[in-house]
Design an enzyme around this catalytic site. Structure first.
Site, mmCIF file in Angstrom:
data_model
loop_
_atom_site.group_PDB
_atom_site.id
_atom_site.type_symbol
_atom_site.label_atom_id
_atom_site.label_comp_id
_atom_site.label_asym_id
_atom_site.label_seq_id
_atom_site.Cartn_x
_atom_site.Cartn_y
_atom_site.Cartn_z
ATOM 1 N N ASP A 14 0.848 -1.199 0.000
ATOM 2 C CA ASP A 14 0.000 0.000 0.000
ATOM 3 C C ASP A 14 0.881 1.246 0.000
ATOM 4 O OD1 ASP A 14 -2.383 -1.427 0.028
ATOM 5 O OD2 ASP A 14 -2.455 -1.515 2.211
ATOM 6 N N GLY A 41 -4.914 -11.065 5.584
ATOM 7 C CA GLY A 41 -4.194 -11.847 6.578
ATOM 8 C C GLY A 41 -2.933 -11.170 7.066
ATOM 9 N N ASN A 92 -1.274 -0.999 -4.257
ATOM 10 C CA ASN A 92 -2.440 -0.124 -4.150
ATOM 11 C C ASN A 92 -1.973 1.305 -3.899
ATOM 12 O OD1 ASN A 92 -4.239 -2.275 -4.452
ATOM 13 N ND2 ASN A 92 -4.243 -2.689 -2.259
ATOM 14 N N PRO A 227 -20.517 1.320 11.884
ATOM 15 C CA PRO A 227 -20.544 2.252 13.020
ATOM 16 C C PRO A 227 -21.427 1.774 14.175
ATOM 17 C CG PRO A 227 -21.814 3.121 11.167
ATOM 18 C CD PRO A 227 -21.072 1.932 10.659
ATOM 19 N N GLN A 228 -22.244 0.730 13.936
ATOM 20 C CA GLN A 228 -23.081 0.199 15.017
ATOM 21 C C GLN A 228 -22.389 -0.887 15.816
ATOM 22 O OE1 GLN A 228 -27.267 -0.601 14.083
ATOM 23 N NE2 GLN A 228 -27.001 0.449 12.130
ATOM 24 N N ASP A 256 -9.809 -5.807 9.324
ATOM 25 C CA ASP A 256 -8.654 -6.649 9.652
ATOM 26 C C ASP A 256 -8.255 -6.471 11.109
ATOM 27 O OD1 ASP A 256 -8.593 -7.392 6.956
ATOM 28 O OD2 ASP A 256 -7.200 -5.783 6.441
#
Length: 317
Positions: A14, A41, A92, A227-228, A256
């Site tokens: 990333d 992972g 990415n 968000p819950q 993750d």
């Protein structure tokens, strides 16, 4: 402490940066890029390390980006068992618009994982010097890998007496649940699709999750509710865990991080009540950090203590 192995079939490097403002058709000046290891992972292994637990990350790697991925993991002292592949490990790109704080995420496809390389992944898992207690399979599938391959991995692991934790989506998730795993972590959208409806409310989430557990799809089902918070279901309990209110800066890595907290709790022998709250605490703590950064241990511990305190009245009632 139990031995944990993570499997990432579509890992990534990333690359993230920030620009003063994102404007089309203009040359944009950016800050120095930051490189981090990525993939489901691998991020779980990184999260476990932050909690003080070692694991072994198994993943295919190829090309200069694959070498960089291994170097980045070594810098974080993550034990690794890479499987050589012909293709290049994907990269990415994440950029933050400094004027608005908005984050733009560009996910690249992975290289094809050839049949012989897929077989080498299974061989690597079977030939580990110590049989793991937990195998965490997390992340997307690269080109060339069918959901049936994940089923093969699950079947092989279960045959070795390993508890399998799965965090994936789509056909791969549905097929491994048909095979049966120890723990699965779908989000509410994925669970809704499995139920064949557009949306599930909290009551319906619990009911359908209980049905899957009763059918032997998994022993523990943790449904991420964003968000819950989360709903943690076993054959004996349903536990709705609210997410603490925090200032969110990014949702990258939250799922993750939640899995890392769950696996850490299970590997430490914590109760399901404690394990579920540690997972939510780690996932929520990850949203407090910018870019692709995972949670900070001190943030996760603070949120975990708060969640345990909030659960006390309900536990005593």
């Amino acid at each position: 402490m139990h031995y944990v192995v993570t499997l990432t079939l579509n890992p990534a490097v990333d690359k993230s940066t920030i620009s003063d403002q994102i404007i089309p058709d203009q040359k944009l000046r950016c800050a120095a890029p930051k490189f981090e290891p990525g993939g489901g992972g691998i991020n779980v292994s990184r999260g476990l390390k932050r909690l003080g637990a070692d694991s072994v990350a198994v993943f295919p790697a190829g090309g200069p980006s694959g070498t960089l991925l291994q170097e980045l993991l070594a810098q974080e002292q993550i034990q690794q068992q890479p499987v050589e592949m012909a293709g290049r490990t994907r990269e990415n790109f994440i950029v933050v618009d400094g004027s608005s704080g908005r984050q733009y995420r560009f996910g690249m496809p992975g290289a094809e994982l050839r049949p012989e390389e897929q077989q080498q992944v299974i061989t690597t898992l079977k030939s580990l010097p110590v049989r793991p207690d937990f195998l965490v399979i997390s992340g997307s599938l690269p080109p060339g890998v069918e959901p049936d391959f994940v089923v093969q991995v699950v079947r092989a692991a279960k045959g070795m007496g390993i508890k399998v934790v799965v965090d994936t989506s789509g056909p791969a998730l549905q097929q491994v649940l048909h095979e049966g795993v120890y723990l699965a972590k779908p989000n509410v959208g994925e669970l809704s699709r499995m139920a064949g409806v557009d949306e599930l409310d909290n009551e319906a989430v619990a009911a359908f999750a209980q049905q899957l557990v009763r059918e032997g799809k998994c022993e523990i089902l943790v449904v991420s509710l964003g968000p819950q918070g989360a709903c943690v279901v076993t054959k004996d309990s349903v536990d709705h865990i609210p997410a603490p209110a925090v200032k969110k800066r990014s949702t990258v890595g939250a799922g993750d991080s939640m899995v890392a907290g769950l696996v850490y709790g299970l590997s430490q022998g914590l109760s399901m009540r404690e394990t579920g709250r540690l997972g939510v605490a780690c996932g929520t703590a990850a949203t407090m950090n910018p870019g692709t950064e995972l949670f900070k241990k001190e943030d996760a511990e603070k949120l975990y203590r708060w969640l345990l305190q909030q659960a006390q009245p309900a536990a005593a009632a």
